[in-house]
Each structure stands twice: as C-alpha cells, then as structure tokens.
Write a protein that holds these residues in place. Sequence first.
Motif, PDB file in Angstrom:
ATOM      1  N   CYS A  74      38.046  23.076  -4.966  1.00 30.86           N
ATOM      2  CA  CYS A  74      38.650  24.290  -5.504  1.00 30.86           C
ATOM      3  C   CYS A  74      39.167  23.972  -6.895  1.00 30.86           C
ATOM      4  O   CYS A  74      39.992  23.064  -7.071  1.00 30.86           O
ATOM      5  N   ASN A  75      38.691  24.735  -7.873  1.00 33.72           N
ATOM      6  CA  ASN A  75      39.001  24.482  -9.280  1.00 33.72           C
ATOM      7  C   ASN A  75      39.668  25.682  -9.930  1.00 33.72           C
ATOM      8  O   ASN A  75      39.328  26.818  -9.623  1.00 33.72           O
ATOM      9  N   ASP A  76      40.531  25.389 -10.906  1.00 31.81           N
ATOM     10  CA  ASP A  76      40.953  26.460 -11.790  1.00 31.81           C
ATOM     11  C   ASP A  76      39.922  26.532 -12.920  1.00 31.81           C
ATOM     12  O   ASP A  76      38.928  25.790 -12.918  1.00 31.81           O
ATOM     13  N   ALA A  77      40.126  27.415 -13.881  1.00 28.93           N
ATOM     14  CA  ALA A  77      39.123  27.635 -14.936  1.00 28.93           C
ATOM     15  C   ALA A  77      38.874  26.394 -15.778  1.00 28.93           C
ATOM     16  O   ALA A  77      37.739  26.145 -16.204  1.00 28.93           O
ATOM     17  N   VAL A  78      39.903  25.595 -16.024  1.00 31.43           N
ATOM     18  CA  VAL A  78      39.718  24.381 -16.826  1.00 31.43           C
ATOM     19  C   VAL A  78      38.796  23.414 -16.098  1.00 31.43           C
ATOM     20  O   VAL A  78      37.879  22.846 -16.695  1.00 31.43           O
ATOM     21  N   ALA A  94      40.421  19.385 -22.261  1.00 34.65           N
ATOM     22  CA  ALA A  94      41.255  20.325 -21.507  1.00 34.65           C
ATOM     23  C   ALA A  94      42.293  20.921 -22.453  1.00 34.65           C
ATOM     24  O   ALA A  94      42.821  20.232 -23.316  1.00 34.65           O
ATOM     25  N   ASP A  95      42.596  22.211 -22.276  1.00 35.01           N
ATOM     26  CA  ASP A  95      43.613  22.835 -23.115  1.00 35.01           C
ATOM     27  C   ASP A  95      44.974  22.893 -22.423  1.00 35.01           C
ATOM     28  O   ASP A  95      45.943  23.366 -22.998  1.00 35.01           O
ATOM     29  N   ARG A  96      45.020  22.396 -21.187  1.00 35.00           N
ATOM     30  CA  ARG A  96      46.271  22.340 -20.428  1.00 35.00           C
ATOM     31  C   ARG A  96      46.057  21.418 -19.231  1.00 35.00           C
ATOM     32  O   ARG A  96      44.932  21.039 -18.929  1.00 35.00           O
ATOM     33  N   ILE A  97      47.127  21.051 -18.569  1.00 30.97           N
ATOM     34  CA  ILE A  97      47.004  20.280 -17.331  1.00 30.97           C
ATOM     35  C   ILE A  97      46.338  21.165 -16.295  1.00 30.97           C
ATOM     36  O   ILE A  97      46.647  22.353 -16.170  1.00 30.97           O
ATOM     37  N   SER A  98      45.414  20.584 -15.564  1.00 31.89           N
ATOM     38  CA  SER A  98      44.598  21.353 -14.631  1.00 31.89           C
ATOM     39  C   SER A  98      44.358  20.544 -13.356  1.00 31.89           C
ATOM     40  O   SER A  98      44.162  19.334 -13.416  1.00 31.89           O
TER      41      SER A  98
END
Length: 177
Positions: A74-78, A94-98
Amino acid sequence: MQTKLFNTLICVFLITSTTAYGGETEALIASAESAAPPAVTSAATIKTIDGTILRKGSNGYTCYPQQEAMGPMCNDAVWDALIHAVMQKESFTADRISVSYMLAGEGTAPGVSNSDPYATDPGKSNDWIKEGPHLMIAVPDRTMLEGLSTDPRDPVYVMWKDTPYAHIMVKIAADQE
C-alpha cells in the motif's frame, strides 16, 4: 429500446470488470488489503499492477495485490511515483517523507537485491533478501539516510542506497524463509 440497450451494456461492463481476473476480484482485494492496517486499507484505492481499479478509495493510498515480483503493498502518491521511476529507470526525488506498507512481506515474490533495484537473479547477487512484514520510508533529503545501516540483518536499514530510489526499510516481524 435505447434504455434497455444501455442497461444491458452497463451490466456487461460491471460483470466484465469484476470478472476480468477470472472471478478473483475479491481474492485480489484481500491480498492488497493484507499489506496495511485497516486504518489505511479501508479507504484505499485497490489496483492491479496494470492499473485496473478494483475498488475506488478516498484516503490517498493505493494498495496492490501480490504480484510475481513483489508482495502486496500500500503506497501513498510519493511511493507510487518512486515505483514508477524504478520501472521506467527515471530519476526520482521524494518531495516529502512517504510510507509504503508491506505488512504481508514479500509473499510468494522472490525478494530483491539490497543494492541493485534492477537485479533479477538471486544467484548472481550477494545481497539478495526476502523480507517479512515491513515498512518502507522514502525521504526528501538523502542526508537523512546518513549514519543508517545498509545491512539487511539490522532491524532498520537503507535499501538501494547508491541509487535515486534509496529508502529506509523498517522490519515489523521476522524475515521470511
């Protein structure tokens, strides 16, 4: 007549979309849901690796069932962007912690090289691993990886360190054999 034809086409579409995987849609959804806790999966979109949506979600996570080369995740968009970049051999930052969840581990997948995201033969790799349940964390600043182990025997380590796809692995349970 047009209404009857339209209704028939809708029924055919619905039957086809739920049986496109040999009537295994529920099993695919269950496999995808095994990757993360219900707080994530209950509102996640469930997709096959080819992009077929099995269930539309609303929380920004996308979960995938077991695949030949990878366990359920299961992934977030990043994380989806990171996986896409690996598959396309594109640069990635990455543009944020993911966070990506793989609480079912690698399942029936063969595992991966800890250093080379493109390695395909465990016999030709001295760092091939097959993890049990784990989290993967992408970070926006590679200096955040400094000082972390690259040894997959450790409970927290960096995978693919010298690549644009470097990320933190966090073991949740024992490795699979």
